[in-house]
Design a protein around this motif. Structure first.
Motif, mmCIF file in Angstrom:
data_model
loop_
_atom_site.group_PDB
_atom_site.id
_atom_site.type_symbol
_atom_site.label_atom_id
_atom_site.label_comp_id
_atom_site.label_asym_id
_atom_site.label_seq_id
_atom_site.Cartn_x
_atom_site.Cartn_y
_atom_site.Cartn_z
ATOM 1 N N VAL A 57 0.847 -1.192 0.000
ATOM 2 C CA VAL A 57 0.000 0.000 0.000
ATOM 3 C C VAL A 57 0.882 1.242 0.000
ATOM 4 O O VAL A 57 1.839 1.339 0.754
ATOM 5 N N VAL A 58 0.550 2.201 -0.864
ATOM 6 C CA VAL A 58 1.298 3.449 -0.935
ATOM 7 C C VAL A 58 0.500 4.557 -0.247
ATOM 8 O O VAL A 58 -0.722 4.463 -0.101
ATOM 9 N N VAL A 73 -7.706 6.365 4.907
ATOM 10 C CA VAL A 73 -6.681 6.818 3.970
ATOM 11 C C VAL A 73 -5.315 6.496 4.576
ATOM 12 O O VAL A 73 -5.125 6.619 5.779
ATOM 13 N N LYS A 74 -4.364 6.071 3.742
ATOM 14 C CA LYS A 74 -3.023 5.676 4.196
ATOM 15 C C LYS A 74 -2.085 6.865 4.149
ATOM 16 O O LYS A 74 -1.975 7.546 3.128
ATOM 17 N N TYR A 75 -1.454 7.127 5.295
ATOM 18 C CA TYR A 75 -0.385 8.114 5.398
ATOM 19 C C TYR A 75 0.883 7.383 5.811
ATOM 20 O O TYR A 75 0.836 6.225 6.198
ATOM 21 N N ALA A 76 2.009 8.071 5.796
ATOM 22 C CA ALA A 76 3.275 7.453 6.195
ATOM 23 C C ALA A 76 3.203 6.916 7.619
ATOM 24 O O ALA A 76 3.786 5.884 7.929
ATOM 25 N N SER A 77 2.462 7.594 8.490
ATOM 26 C CA SER A 77 2.376 7.178 9.890
ATOM 27 C C SER A 77 1.362 6.058 10.126
ATOM 28 O O SER A 77 1.262 5.541 11.221
ATOM 29 N N GLY A 78 0.602 5.686 9.119
ATOM 30 C CA GLY A 78 -0.404 4.626 9.268
ATOM 31 C C GLY A 78 -1.711 5.015 8.609
ATOM 32 O O GLY A 78 -1.772 5.924 7.796
ATOM 33 N N TRP A 79 -2.766 4.309 8.989
ATOM 34 C CA TRP A 79 -4.084 4.542 8.409
ATOM 35 C C TRP A 79 -4.837 5.596 9.224
ATOM 36 O O TRP A 79 -4.860 5.537 10.449
ATOM 37 N N ASN A 80 -5.464 6.549 8.543
ATOM 38 C CA ASN A 80 -6.249 7.595 9.192
ATOM 39 C C ASN A 80 -7.725 7.342 8.896
ATOM 40 O O ASN A 80 -8.111 7.108 7.755
ATOM 41 N N ASP A 81 -8.550 7.380 9.928
ATOM 42 C CA ASP A 81 -9.981 7.136 9.820
ATOM 43 C C ASP A 81 -10.688 8.421 9.391
ATOM 44 O O ASP A 81 -10.614 9.428 10.082
ATOM 45 N N LEU A 82 -11.354 8.397 8.246
ATOM 46 C CA LEU A 82 -12.103 9.557 7.773
ATOM 47 C C LEU A 82 -13.578 9.506 8.185
ATOM 48 O O LEU A 82 -14.322 10.424 7.883
#
Length: 177
Positions: A57-58, A73-82
């Protein structure tokens, strides 16, 4: 002769960057790789069993996570819940049918992929990859009022509140940049 024509089309298309419009006749912004028309329709993200086990995953990958019914959504620090604080559902409120049952009964082509812009080896169903273009989400005025039966994982840009609107199957969450 046919093979030569197909070869030339392939070669030429690999050197051009694409622009696509959906729901309208043409792209109206040169900075856009994917643009949607107006109306009470949104972009529905892919449903995945869990984002935790998605391979390769990018950053910027977005999906509807069936393990907790949330848009992520995937960020460098992990997955963020929208989806904010409310857990969603895949049960259609009109028919009472669970969308997962429909999805699981369908035959999936795991190699299916559409790439717009630079041809990419990044895994994904729809990959938009450009260095100078972006995607414009479908624009909807008051999606929580105008989209009658939104699908879990739907995203639009609310033209009234000027916010990203994400539907998790239960409620809309609104995000400010």
């Amino acid at each position: 002769m046919r093979n030569i024509i197909l070869m030339w089309i392939t070669v030429i298309s690999s050197y051009t960057s694409g622009q696509v419009s959906i729901g309208k006749t043409n792209v109206t912004n040169s900075s856009v790789s994917l643009e949607f028309g107006t109306g009470e329709k949104g972009l529905v993200l892919p449903w995945v069993n869990t984002v935790a086990t998605m391979p390769s995953v990018v950053n910027g990958t977005m999906a509807y996570d069936l393990s907790d019914h949330r848009v992520k959504v995937k960020y460098a620090s992990g997955w963020n819940d929208l989806s904010r604080e409310t857990t969603g559902t895949t049960i259609d409120p009109v028919t009472g049918i669970d969308g997962v049952l429909i999805q699981n009964s369908a035959n999936e082509n795991i190699s299916a992929k559409v790439s717009i812009g630079t041809l990419s080896s990044i895994p994904g169903i729809l990959v938009l990859e450009d260095t100078d273009r972006a995607m414009i989400l479908p624009k909807v005025a008051n999606p929580h009022l105008t989209i009658i039966n939104p699908a879990p994982g739907m995203m639009v840009y609310d033209t009234v509140s000027k916010l990203l609107a994400v539907y998790n199957g239960t409620v809309w969450s609104f995000w400010k940049p």
